[in-house]
Design an enzyme around this catalytic site. Structure first.
Site, PDB file in Angstrom:
ATOM      1  CG  ASN A   9      -2.874   7.989 -15.725  1.00  0.00           C
ATOM      2  OD1 ASN A   9      -3.201   9.132 -15.414  1.00  0.00           O
ATOM      3  ND2 ASN A   9      -2.345   7.125 -14.884  1.00  0.00           N
ATOM      4  NE  ARG A  90      -5.396   7.197 -11.883  1.00  0.00           N
ATOM      5  CZ  ARG A  90      -4.280   6.967 -11.242  1.00  0.00           C
ATOM      6  NH1 ARG A  90      -3.193   6.627 -11.926  1.00  0.00           N
ATOM      7  NH2 ARG A  90      -4.219   7.022  -9.943  1.00  0.00           N
ATOM      8  CG  HIS A 179      -3.891   4.668  -4.812  1.00  0.00           C
ATOM      9  ND1 HIS A 179      -3.082   4.736  -3.704  1.00  0.00           N
ATOM     10  CD2 HIS A 179      -3.176   5.182  -5.829  1.00  0.00           C
ATOM     11  CE1 HIS A 179      -1.920   5.290  -4.034  1.00  0.00           C
ATOM     12  NE2 HIS A 179      -1.961   5.572  -5.330  1.00  0.00           N
ATOM     13  CG  LEU A 208       2.512  -0.580   0.360  1.00  0.00           C
ATOM     14  CD1 LEU A 208       3.411  -1.450   1.236  1.00  0.00           C
ATOM     15  CD2 LEU A 208       1.840   0.504   1.203  1.00  0.00           C
ATOM     16  CG  ASN A 210       7.080   6.975  -6.504  1.00  0.00           C
ATOM     17  OD1 ASN A 210       8.064   6.776  -5.797  1.00  0.00           O
ATOM     18  ND2 ASN A 210       7.104   6.833  -7.810  1.00  0.00           N
ATOM     19  NE  ARG A 240       1.778  12.270  -2.682  1.00  0.00           N
ATOM     20  CZ  ARG A 240       0.986  11.473  -3.384  1.00  0.00           C
ATOM     21  NH1 ARG A 240      -0.074  10.927  -2.823  1.00  0.00           N
ATOM     22  NH2 ARG A 240       1.257  11.216  -4.642  1.00  0.00           N
ATOM     23  CG  ASP A 282      13.386   4.672  -5.956  1.00  0.00           C
ATOM     24  OD1 ASP A 282      12.733   4.805  -6.990  1.00  0.00           O
ATOM     25  OD2 ASP A 282      13.838   3.569  -5.549  1.00  0.00           O
ATOM     26  N   GLY A 330       4.496  -0.580  -6.657  1.00  0.00           N
ATOM     27  CA  GLY A 330       5.918  -0.881  -6.868  1.00  0.00           C
ATOM     28  C   GLY A 330       6.610  -1.483  -5.655  1.00  0.00           C
ATOM     29  CB  ILE A 331       6.927  -0.410  -2.124  1.00  0.00           C
ATOM     30  CG1 ILE A 331       7.625   0.883  -2.572  1.00  0.00           C
ATOM     31  CG2 ILE A 331       7.557  -0.946  -0.845  1.00  0.00           C
ATOM     32  CD1 ILE A 331       7.405   2.076  -1.637  1.00  0.00           C
ATOM     33  CD  GLU A 381      -3.910   2.391 -10.854  1.00  0.00           C
ATOM     34  OE1 GLU A 381      -4.524   3.206 -10.175  1.00  0.00           O
ATOM     35  OE2 GLU A 381      -2.688   2.472 -11.065  1.00  0.00           O
TER      36      GLU A 381
HETATM   37  P1  ADP Z   1       3.716   5.217  -8.487  1.00  0.00           P
HETATM   38  O1  ADP Z   1       2.974   5.528  -7.214  1.00  0.00           O
HETATM   39  O2  ADP Z   1       4.487   6.394  -9.014  1.00  0.00           O
HETATM   40  O3  ADP Z   1       2.888   4.488  -9.519  1.00  0.00           O
HETATM   41  P2  ADP Z   1       5.128   2.688  -8.275  1.00  0.00           P
HETATM   42  O4  ADP Z   1       3.929   1.881  -7.930  1.00  0.00           O
HETATM   43  O5  ADP Z   1       5.761   2.492  -9.589  1.00  0.00           O
HETATM   44  O6  ADP Z   1       4.880   4.226  -8.022  1.00  0.00           O
HETATM   45  O7  ADP Z   1       6.217   2.404  -7.126  1.00  0.00           O
HETATM   46  C1  ADP Z   1       7.429   3.058  -7.081  1.00  0.00           C
HETATM   47  C2  ADP Z   1       8.174   2.589  -5.820  1.00  0.00           C
HETATM   48  O8  ADP Z   1       8.393   1.177  -5.913  1.00  0.00           O
HETATM   49  C3  ADP Z   1       9.547   3.241  -5.650  1.00  0.00           C
HETATM   50  O9  ADP Z   1       9.720   3.672  -4.307  1.00  0.00           O
HETATM   51  C4  ADP Z   1      10.483   2.095  -5.956  1.00  0.00           C
HETATM   52  O10 ADP Z   1      11.714   2.194  -5.248  1.00  0.00           O
HETATM   53  C5  ADP Z   1       9.701   0.904  -5.485  1.00  0.00           C
HETATM   54  N1  ADP Z   1      10.210  -0.325  -6.085  1.00  0.00           N
HETATM   55  C6  ADP Z   1      10.165  -0.715  -7.379  1.00  0.00           C
HETATM   56  N2  ADP Z   1      10.820  -1.882  -7.550  1.00  0.00           N
HETATM   57  C7  ADP Z   1      11.295  -2.237  -6.342  1.00  0.00           C
HETATM   58  C8  ADP Z   1      12.071  -3.346  -5.844  1.00  0.00           C
HETATM   59  N3  ADP Z   1      12.463  -4.313  -6.644  1.00  0.00           N
HETATM   60  N4  ADP Z   1      12.357  -3.368  -4.528  1.00  0.00           N
HETATM   61  C9  ADP Z   1      11.963  -2.374  -3.704  1.00  0.00           C
HETATM   62  N5  ADP Z   1      11.237  -1.318  -4.098  1.00  0.00           N
HETATM   63  C10 ADP Z   1      10.901  -1.240  -5.389  1.00  0.00           C
END
Ligand code: ADP
Length: 398
Positions: A9, A90, A179, A208, A210, A240, A282, A330-331, A381
């Protein structure tokens, strides 16, 4: 027979990779080279047993890839470059050309270059990554895996914008969606876990992170997705805005004398969770601020969930029902609070979350009486990229 496959990537100043043993999907090594081109680039390499980290000057992507390959040999992760059987890259934008991942050849490279017009920040650097690997590993086949390809199954009614027709016909302005690799992977994993073919399910995936996007999957095909011509549209994200009334743009431009580039930066870099909360992009930081009583942080979290709910609702209408909702990114994978807020009061749909399972990030978090399954699936991915290399470059299924 097992193969060592590299999943790459490439970003504008970074290079992320995983080396996987396929078809097992075993992670041999993963790593990240950050701040390429700056005085102090950082190189991180991790195997399941060990981690290496160092800082040094890396002038460009060619040097980054050369260094990465040297390190894989010096740390005895591979014996020689010939050990790498295939490389998957990617690539952000496959336009209307690529409905699937593609073997890299002159035609593929020319098309990725042509499509750079649609993804000027990403396609050129993806192309650079492909070319550097081709130069250093000339005998190793490589495959381009497009973020947009999974969504090429959308019907016209889902991808055409109600603009004068020539913008689509002459400039290719339409919904592409992104995605795709993640949406494809988690939906296939869900079907596997349920023991049901994906073609028999109506699914909404909430990726969900960034960047966030939703995808409606019916009869195994992406039938709608929230990102559009660019990854800016759809639900609200870290920085965004997602969808807003488009008239706001010329209005702000006129009032504040902003250029199109400045408006782009405002919507891509200063909006979303960051813009509303004023605290952070974040999600965890915004949660903390909301818990500490910051009302704008609390509003940002509510807005985030409500916009996702509205999108899920429209996809249920389009698909005529829902069998499963998937959370990833991440979320989606980690925040029980986000999942609970998104799934609240949906008993009328036959969807209810079990709060205890939700708190534990269980794979299935629906209540025993819920007709709709609610799954938390970690996206992968790189594994999807490696599988596509096996299928397309090595003619083997993984
Ligand atoms: P990207 O789109 O950059 O790949 P990620 O999929 O890594 O992003 O997600 C990042 C998001 O996930 C951030 O907003 C972060 O706060 C959130 N996140 C990661 N761990 C947790 C957690 N334990 N609780 C809540 N949110 C989280």
């Amino acid at each position: 027979m097992s193969h060592k496959i590299m999943a790459i990537n490439a970003g504008s100043s970074s290079l992320k990779f995983q080396l996987l043993e396929m078809p097992q999907g075993r992670l041999l090594c993963q790593g990240l080279i950050e701040r390429i081109g700056m005085a102090e680039a950082q190189v991180t390499l991790k195997t399941p047993e060990q981690k290496w980290q160092e800082t040094q000057r890396i002038a460009d992507h060619r040097e980054a890839v050369t260094l990465l390959l040297e390190k894989l040999i010096s740390h005895q992760i591979i014996a020689s470059l010939q050990d790498i059987d295939g490389v998957g890259h990617r690539v952000a934008h496959g336009g209307e050309t690529f409905r699937d991942s593609a073997l890299v050849n002159d035609h593929t490279l020319a098309e990725i270059e042509r499509l750079a017009e649609l993804a000027p920040l990403h396609n050129p650097v993806n192309l650079l990554g492909i070319n550097v690997f081709r130069q250093l590993l000339p005998a190793t086949p490589s495959v381009a895996v497009f973020d947009t390809a999974f969504h090429q199954t959308l019907d016209e009614s889902a991808y055409i914008y109600p603009l004068p027709w020539r913008y689509y016909a002459e400039m290719g302005i339409r919904r592409y969606g992104f995605h795709g690799t993640s949406h494809k992977y988690v939906s296939a994993t869900l079907a596997e876990k349920l023991g049901v073919p994906l073609s028999a399910l109506r699914v909404v995936v909430c990726h969900l992170g960034n960047g966030s996007s939703l995808c409606a999957i019916k009869e195994g095909r992406s039938v709608n997705t929230s990102m559009g011509f660019t990854p800016l549209s759809g639900v609200m994200m870290g920085t965004r805005s997602g969808d807003i009334d488009p008239s706001i743009l010329p209005w702000i431009a006129q009032r504040e004398g902003k250029t199109p580039q400045e408006i782009n930066q405002l919507l891509n870099g200063e909006s979303g969770l960051l813009g509303v909360s004023g605290v952070s992009h974040d999600y965890r930081d915004v949660e903390q601020a909301a818990d500490a009583g910051n009302p704008r942080a609390a509003l940002a979290l509510t807005l985030f969930a409500e916009r996702i709910r509205a999108t899920i609702g429209s996809y249920i209408m389009q698909m005529g029902g829902l069998d499963a909702l998937i959370f990833t990114g991440g979320i989606g994978e980690n925040s029980a609070r986000a999942r609970a807020a998104i799934c609240r009061d949906l008993q009328f749909l036959g969807l209810k979350v079990d709060e205890e399972k939700n708190q534990h990030n269980a794979t299935f978090i629906q209540d025993d009486n819920s007709v709709v399954k609610v799954a938390v699936i970690n996206t992968n991915e790189e594994l999807t990229i490696a599988r596509d290399v096996m299928r397309i470059a090595l003619n083997e299924t993984a």
